[in-house]
Motif scaffolding. Structure first.
Motif, mmCIF file in Angstrom:
data_model
loop_
_atom_site.group_PDB
_atom_site.id
_atom_site.type_symbol
_atom_site.label_atom_id
_atom_site.label_comp_id
_atom_site.label_asym_id
_atom_site.label_seq_id
_atom_site.Cartn_x
_atom_site.Cartn_y
_atom_site.Cartn_z
ATOM 1 N N PHE A 103 -5.262 1.761 6.550
ATOM 2 C CA PHE A 103 -5.165 0.628 5.629
ATOM 3 C C PHE A 103 -6.476 -0.145 5.576
ATOM 4 N N GLU A 104 -7.085 -0.368 6.730
ATOM 5 C CA GLU A 104 -8.333 -1.127 6.774
ATOM 6 C C GLU A 104 -9.461 -0.400 6.045
ATOM 7 N N ASP A 137 0.855 -1.183 0.000
ATOM 8 C CA ASP A 137 0.000 0.000 0.000
ATOM 9 C C ASP A 137 0.892 1.235 0.000
ATOM 10 N N GLY A 138 0.775 2.035 -1.044
ATOM 11 C CA GLY A 138 1.654 3.180 -1.195
ATOM 12 C C GLY A 138 1.486 4.241 -0.129
ATOM 13 N N ASP A 139 0.315 4.327 0.481
ATOM 14 C CA ASP A 139 0.073 5.359 1.490
ATOM 15 C C ASP A 139 0.628 4.988 2.858
ATOM 16 N N GLU A 158 0.850 5.785 16.156
ATOM 17 C CA GLU A 158 0.945 5.904 14.702
ATOM 18 C C GLU A 158 0.782 4.548 14.034
ATOM 19 N N ALA A 159 1.286 3.485 14.665
ATOM 20 C CA ALA A 159 1.073 2.140 14.122
ATOM 21 C C ALA A 159 -0.419 1.838 14.006
ATOM 22 N N SER A 160 -1.183 2.203 15.031
ATOM 23 C CA SER A 160 -2.633 1.988 14.990
ATOM 24 C C SER A 160 -3.274 2.825 13.892
ATOM 25 N N ALA A 177 -14.118 -0.158 0.412
ATOM 26 C CA ALA A 177 -12.892 0.647 0.306
ATOM 27 C C ALA A 177 -12.702 1.102 -1.145
ATOM 28 N N PRO A 178 -12.135 2.306 -1.359
ATOM 29 C CA PRO A 178 -11.472 3.166 -0.373
ATOM 30 C C PRO A 178 -12.394 4.166 0.311
#
Length: 747
Positions: A323-324, A160-162, A315-317, A332-333
């Protein structure tokens, strides 16, 4: 693809990332493009996406070896070539502890393998070596092969690029002339740099007490997170986070994190070896697992997703949440916002009937509810949990004219209509079981253990899969239904499949879940307007696999608003508020007899998808007015709450007295602050709250949904003020709460 062709196959793949919001400034930042590149000279593969670089290469022995996974590197920074660790002793020779991307069990290997199998002739040795690669619009594909055994493993890498989150999976193919049996199969292994100061964070729980956050040191040996229950389970959740340095918190620290997209029995194993290398291996649970492949057959593993940040667990969350919502959810998106929901279970339990449900619907509509859901008890001989499961026909004593009059009533009131189902289960006291006693999981001639007076249908059977799909398809085709609450209320026992030969029966662990996904996928195709909730006695089936086919999840049957603060906090480490349903129910709460105000209950529930499950026909006019106030306020902030960036300001874990969260809209224009005091202590002031994620140069006006700031608090101040000076709230008494909204008014 052959080696020769692979070299010519455009060694670079790229995709432009969308705009993202920088957490410190809340200003749009152009995300760097994601790319996958193969350096032929050094035989190194490199993935750059978001703020990460992930690299691995082919070493001199032909094994695929991890080289780097961390913060994004400059394009010309070297990351190879791959060199196996030096021999440690005769007990750990060269290659024994190589951090391989996907290791077969064979040769000198001593690390946990990704794949272990045996052939009909007794051979158990499997040495996987690099064969070829392909880069296309779907990502990177690498072929590993044991030429002598004639087994190939196709590795797939998506990115995922983002967010920089990488997805990995494997396809195991038998090209030999004899059958083989897979004893264990992982989706992937993730290798971290050697160190002795790692700690692991993970989620544990049980029914009505899910989502506890646990932390332990990573030490030599193994830690195994798993479910052997046939489904995801709430004892452990298939998510992990590992930090280096021991001083991690919400905003600081290097964090590697990941989640397995699988809704059956699973395992994630964290190993630290003799060289202090840490390896995270996840996939099918090897317990009672066996999967036979005849010549020409293949097995696909689940996908194991993982990411990295140097900005702490918060930030991990947020990366997982993004992503989810943008990559995993069915819509999504741009998934739809969760409507305000009313569920009739607490009001009526099994005593459902048309007049009572209509009265509830009328009251719910007056409160501002947008979706009305009838729960268990509408079908078959379902007057208790002892009978009726499996017979998905409307009970005509309760609904003489079918569901249509109630559905029409609900639609006429301006609400969508939903209904409860538990299609994977059957009561022995049902027409379905009396007709097909062989349709359940069982060992022939052995006991059939009931849980909640029900047995588990063997969804791995084609006829059972077809029955379940047809029953739900007819229910949705004959009735104008917009929502299914899909429940699953027990673990597996006696997981036999007597219709297959003994060596084939353990395929049930894989085929069951594949058929579950197939049913959900086909229902969504046939009925694209229908949304689905995944429920399993609460949060026992929440994972990225089921989330890819459902729109929301039910985190816990425990609806006590104080307990929910901890439950929802733990849930948020791995999963997005966009999918988390939370109900306002009665007081005292049925779980623990704790009494709480309606204000506290609403504010607790407004941190996710808001629902109501109380006996609303018994509410007073004052309670009606309170509910109308909060529902209207929630509709104004729900986009920020459900799909904004979440900051955990005060943790309620370990029964802490305080809890506070802040959600910031994607464009930074709105922030929502929720603060809770479970128990006042010795007249102590509530801690000052320092907001995060605002634009420091913009100005924000605050208003109250409920609760007050201390005297002297400015009505308007800069983002820098709210983040650096903070805000003090008047929270003093037990089970007190506040909700504030900050709106950007200029820069």
């Amino acid at each position: 693809m052959s080696k020769a062709v692979a070299v010519l196959a455009l060694g670079v793949w790229s995709v432009c990332g969308s705009l993202s919001i920088d957490a410190k400034s809340a200003k749009p930042q152009a995300q760097q493009a994601a790319s996958i590149h193969y350096d032929e000279a050094h035989r190194v593969f490199r993935i750059d996406a978001g703020k990460i670089t992930y690299a691995f290469g082919v070493n001199g022995d032909g094994a695929l070896q991890t080289l780097y996974w961390g913060s994004r590197l400059a394009q010309d920074d070297p990351v190879g070539p791959a060199v196996p660790p030096k021999s440690w002793s005769s007990f750990d020779s060269i290659g024994a502890n190589t951090p391989q991307e996907y290791a077969g069990w064979g040769g000198p290997i001593t690390v946990m393998p990704d794949l272990k199998l045996h052939f009909a002739d007794g051979n158990r040795d499997l040495i996987l070596r690099y064969d070829s690669y392909k880069i296309d619009k779907d990502g990177l594909h690498i072929s590993l092969r044991d030429a002598k055994a004639n087994v190939t493993v196709g590795l797939r890498y998506t990115v995922d690029g983002d967010t920089g989150i990488v997805g990995r999976s494997a396809r195991i193919e038998n090209h030999a002339t004899q059958a083989l049996t897979i004893d264990s199969a992982a989706a992937a292994s993730w290798n971290l740099p050697p160190a002795t100061d790692y700690s692991l964070r993970y989620l544990t729980g049980t029914w009505a007490s899910e989502w506890h956050v646990r932390t332990r040191q990573v030490t030599p040996g193994a830690t195994v997170l798993e479910s052997r229950r046939g489904s995801t389970g709430d004892e452990n959740n298939p998510w992990f986070a590992i930090e280096r340095g021991g001083a991690w918190n919400e905003s600081h620290g290097r964090v590697w994190f990941g989640a397995l997209a699988w809704s059956g029995s699973w395992s994630i194993r964290i190993d630290q070896d003799v060289l202090n290398q840490v390896r995270v291996t996840g996939g099918y649970n090897p317990f009672d697992f066996s999967y036979r492949l005849k010549p020409g057959e293949a097995l696909d593993t689940p996908v194991f997703y993982a990411g990295y940040t140097d900005a702490g667990i918060g930030e991990a969350s947020r990366l997982m949440h993004q992503f989810e919502t943008t990559r995993v959810l069915p819509q999504a998106p741009r998934p739809k916002l969760r409507p305000v929901l009313y569920n009739s279970w607490e009001a009526t339990e099994f005593k459902v009937n048309e007049p009572e449900q209509e009265r509830l619907a009328e009251k719910a509509a007056k409160l501002g509810v947008e979706r009305f859901v009838i729960d268990d008890g509408w079908f078959g001989a379902r007057n208790s949990d002892h009978a009726g499961l499996g017979d998905w026909t409307v009970n005509r004593e309760k609904f003489p004219n079918g569901l249509k009059p109630l559905i029409d009533k609900v639609h006429g009131l301006g609400m969508s209509f939903g209904i409860w189902v538990e299609p994977e289960m059957v009561n022995p006291d049902s027409d379905l079981y009396r007709k097909h006693p062989d349709w359940v999981l069982n060992f022939e001639g052995r006991q059939r253990t009931e849980g909640r007076n029900q047995l588990v249908l063997n969804l791995a059977r084609d006829d059972v899969r077809d029955y379940v799909f047809d029953a739900l398809d007819q229910l949705l085709s004959k009735n104008d239904i917009q929502f299914l609450k899909w429940d699953y209320n027990r673990n597996w026992t006696e997981p036999g499949w007597p219709q297959l030969s003994p060596e084939e029966q353990q395929k049930v662990y894989v085929v069951y879940v594949q058929h579950l996904y197939d049913i959900l996928r086909r229902l969504r195709e046939r009925h694209p307007g229908v949304e689905i909730e995944s429920c399993s006695g609460g949060g026992a089936r929440v994972d990225l696999g089921i989330m890819g086919l459902t729109d929301e999840v039910w985190p816990s049957d425990n609806t006590d608003p104080s307990d929910r603060l901890s439950i929802q906090d733990g849930f948020s480490y791995a999963y997005a508020p966009a999918v988390m349903m939370s109900w306002v129910t009665g007081s005292p709460n049925w779980v623990n007899e704790r009494q709480s105000s309606l204000d506290f209950r609403f504010l607790s529930s407004m941190q996710g998808g808001l629902g109501i499950g109380a006996k609303i026909l018994e509410w007073t006019s004052a309670e009606d007015a309170t509910a109308q106030h909060y529902i209207a306020a929630y509709k104004d902030i729900r986009a920020t709450v459900q799909q904004g960036r979440l900051y955990r300001l005060l943790s309620p874990q370990e029964r802490a007295p305080y809890s506070a969260t802040e959600s910031v809209a994607a464009d930074g224009a709105q922030a929502v602050l929720f603060a809770f005091l479970r128990q006042g202590q010795e007249a102590q002031a509530y801690p000052t709250l320092y907001l995060q994620g605002l634009d420091p140069n913009a100005r924000y006006r605050y208003r109250s949904i409920h609760g007050e700031a201390m005297p002297g608090t400015p009505a308007v101040a800069s983002g820098a003020y709210w983040m650096s000076h903070g805000i003090d709230l008047k929270l003093r008494s037990d089970l007190d709460a506040a909700g504030l909204v900050f709106e950007r008014v200029g820069s």
